[in-house]
Design an enzyme around this catalytic site. Sequence first.
Site, mmCIF file in Angstrom:
data_model
loop_
_atom_site.group_PDB
_atom_site.id
_atom_site.type_symbol
_atom_site.label_atom_id
_atom_site.label_comp_id
_atom_site.label_asym_id
_atom_site.label_seq_id
_atom_site.Cartn_x
_atom_site.Cartn_y
_atom_site.Cartn_z
ATOM 1 N N SER A 150 0.950 -1.021 -0.494
ATOM 2 C CA SER A 150 0.195 0.162 -0.022
ATOM 3 C C SER A 150 1.117 1.529 0.348
ATOM 4 O O SER A 150 2.387 1.106 0.837
ATOM 5 C CB SER A 150 -0.941 0.469 1.509
ATOM 6 N N TYR A 163 -1.892 -0.490 11.096
ATOM 7 C CA TYR A 163 -2.009 -0.919 9.409
ATOM 8 C C TYR A 163 -1.015 -0.199 9.004
ATOM 9 O O TYR A 163 -0.390 -0.799 8.395
ATOM 10 C CB TYR A 163 -2.866 -0.221 8.620
HETATM 11 N N1 LIG Z 1 -8.463 -0.616 -0.944
HETATM 12 C C1 LIG Z 1 -7.737 -0.300 -0.282
HETATM 13 O O1 LIG Z 1 -7.880 1.446 -0.724
HETATM 14 C C2 LIG Z 1 -6.197 -0.029 -0.332
HETATM 15 C C3 LIG Z 1 -5.253 0.629 -0.708
HETATM 16 C C4 LIG Z 1 -3.882 -0.167 -1.138
HETATM 17 C C5 LIG Z 1 -3.662 -1.670 -0.378
HETATM 18 N N2 LIG Z 1 -4.609 -3.003 -0.107
HETATM 19 C C6 LIG Z 1 -4.570 -3.692 0.306
HETATM 20 O O2 LIG Z 1 -4.997 -5.132 -0.856
HETATM 21 C C7 LIG Z 1 -5.107 -5.800 -0.404
HETATM 22 C C8 LIG Z 1 -6.885 -6.113 -0.294
HETATM 23 O O3 LIG Z 1 -7.495 -5.413 0.016
HETATM 24 P P1 LIG Z 1 -9.321 -5.107 -0.095
HETATM 25 O O4 LIG Z 1 -9.329 -3.997 -0.802
HETATM 26 O O5 LIG Z 1 -9.739 -5.566 -1.532
HETATM 27 O O6 LIG Z 1 -9.973 -5.602 0.306
HETATM 28 P P2 LIG Z 1 -10.842 -6.431 0.980
HETATM 29 O O7 LIG Z 1 -12.368 -7.390 -0.475
HETATM 30 O O8 LIG Z 1 -11.317 -6.518 2.350
HETATM 31 O O9 LIG Z 1 -10.275 -8.224 0.444
HETATM 32 C C9 LIG Z 1 -9.615 -8.308 1.654
HETATM 33 C C10 LIG Z 1 -8.795 -9.911 1.361
HETATM 34 O O10 LIG Z 1 -8.349 -10.515 1.733
HETATM 35 C C11 LIG Z 1 -8.955 -11.681 2.499
HETATM 36 N N3 LIG Z 1 -7.886 -12.012 4.026
HETATM 37 C C12 LIG Z 1 -7.975 -11.129 5.573
HETATM 38 N N4 LIG Z 1 -7.335 -12.040 5.968
HETATM 39 C C13 LIG Z 1 -7.429 -13.595 5.829
HETATM 40 C C14 LIG Z 1 -6.396 -13.938 6.274
HETATM 41 N N5 LIG Z 1 -6.675 -14.181 7.646
HETATM 42 N N6 LIG Z 1 -6.613 -15.329 5.423
HETATM 43 C C15 LIG Z 1 -6.687 -15.293 4.142
HETATM 44 N N7 LIG Z 1 -7.377 -14.485 3.564
HETATM 45 C C16 LIG Z 1 -7.608 -13.139 4.168
HETATM 46 C C17 LIG Z 1 -10.430 -11.621 2.635
HETATM 47 O O11 LIG Z 1 -10.921 -12.681 2.116
HETATM 48 P P3 LIG Z 1 -11.519 -13.436 3.413
HETATM 49 O O12 LIG Z 1 -12.368 -12.646 4.339
HETATM 50 O O13 LIG Z 1 -12.322 -14.902 2.687
HETATM 51 O O14 LIG Z 1 -10.622 -15.014 4.568
HETATM 52 C C18 LIG Z 1 -10.335 -10.900 1.839
HETATM 53 O O15 LIG Z 1 -10.324 -11.548 0.367
HETATM 54 C C19 LIG Z 1 -4.915 -5.670 1.424
HETATM 55 O O16 LIG Z 1 -3.919 -6.571 1.880
HETATM 56 C C20 LIG Z 1 -5.006 -4.641 2.078
HETATM 57 O O17 LIG Z 1 -3.776 -4.517 2.796
HETATM 58 C C21 LIG Z 1 -6.355 -1.845 0.120
#
Ligand SMILES: NC(=O)c1ccc[n+]([C@@H]2O[C@H](COP(=O)([O-])OP(=O)(O)OC[C@H]3O[C@@H](n4cnc5c(N)ncnc54)[C@H](OP(=O)(O)O)[C@@H]3O)[C@@H](O)[C@H]2O)c1
Length: 273
Positions: A150, A163
């Site tokens: 991120s 975070y």
């Molecule tokens: N959205 C943003 O603004 C943003 C910006 C920069 C980086 N990111 C990063 O992008 C990544 C994905 O985030 P997103 O925005 O797509 O959010 P999201 O829709 O909430 O996706 C998070 C994913 O991680 C999985 N997950 C969480 N804990 C887990 C665990 N213990 N074991 C296996 N899977 C797990 C969840 O699946 P389950 O709950 O089904 O396990 C879900 O598929 C994260 O690393 C986040 O930090 C997001």
Amino acid sequence: MTTSQPQPPSTEQAAVPATLRAVVTGASSGIGAATVRRLRAQGWDVVAFARRADLLDALAAETGAHPVVGDVTDEADVARLVREAEARGPVHAVLNIAGFASGTDPIDASDLDRWRAMFETNVLGTVRVTKAFLPAIRRAGFGTVLVLTSTAGHDAYSGGSGYVATKHAQAAVADTLRLELNGEPVRVLEIAPGMVRTEGFSLTRFDGDQARADAVYEGVENPLTADDVADVVAFAVTRPQHVAIDTLVLRPVAQSSTTLLARGPLVTRTDRG
Ligand SMILES: NC(=O)c1ccc[n+]([C@@H]2O[C@H](COP(=O)([O-])OP(=O)(O)OC[C@H]3O[C@@H](n4cnc5c(N)ncnc54)[C@H](OP(=O)(O)O)[C@@H]3O)[C@@H](O)[C@H]2O)c1
């Protein structure tokens, strides 16, 4: 940005596999699910890993990805993921996308349970999955480790709390691993998105409070979408094997830095000539 067919090693490798195979964690929603769709559309065999079986099953039915239900914090689940992935054939890429934010407490009011949970998934989960798959990638003969960090992994912001610390740690893991793998045909890629409007990220951060989650994006013209990020992830993974995009930062145009965000329509300034 256009992506191409699966790219084998660009050098004169003797045997180029017909099918490239990727493992995607965090595949049940958001960026991970969009990445599964992108890679499947480009002919990759994809093993999709997350905890929510219903979402993974729907994604599998839609895309033909192979679902494996499990938790990146669980050693046995990750070992099973490796077995199931390798049973399908060589594994060429592991994409660490699973992760989350929890809370915005200032450091002096830190909830250490939130910190612990974020470190367990974001940092130790990435290390556990990567460590588990490196032998498989070596058996495949070449490969890619991708860490989805991120912009919070490069800049701090007030209220970023644990975070920000976990994302900095993930970036450090990628940097360290890249050095340690020097001399092997394995590249380590870090993709660092800014604001992405996904269904889960802010909702998880604010413990299911939809109004607070929505307020994060209020007035922001075109935050990145999960598919925007997946496009870039797939681009990085499908470059010829000798091309390593070490760190790639992407943001919406409205977000000039981690702390400078325009709310309201983006308009050209005619008063500046
Ligand atoms: N959205 C943003 O603004 C943003 C910006 C920069 C980086 N990111 C990063 O992008 C990544 C994905 O985030 P997103 O925005 O797509 O959010 P999201 O829709 O909430 O996706 C998070 C994913 O991680 C999985 N997950 C969480 N804990 C887990 C665990 N213990 N074991 C296996 N899977 C797990 C969840 O699946 P389950 O709950 O089904 O396990 C879900 O598929 C994260 O690393 C986040 O930090 C997001």
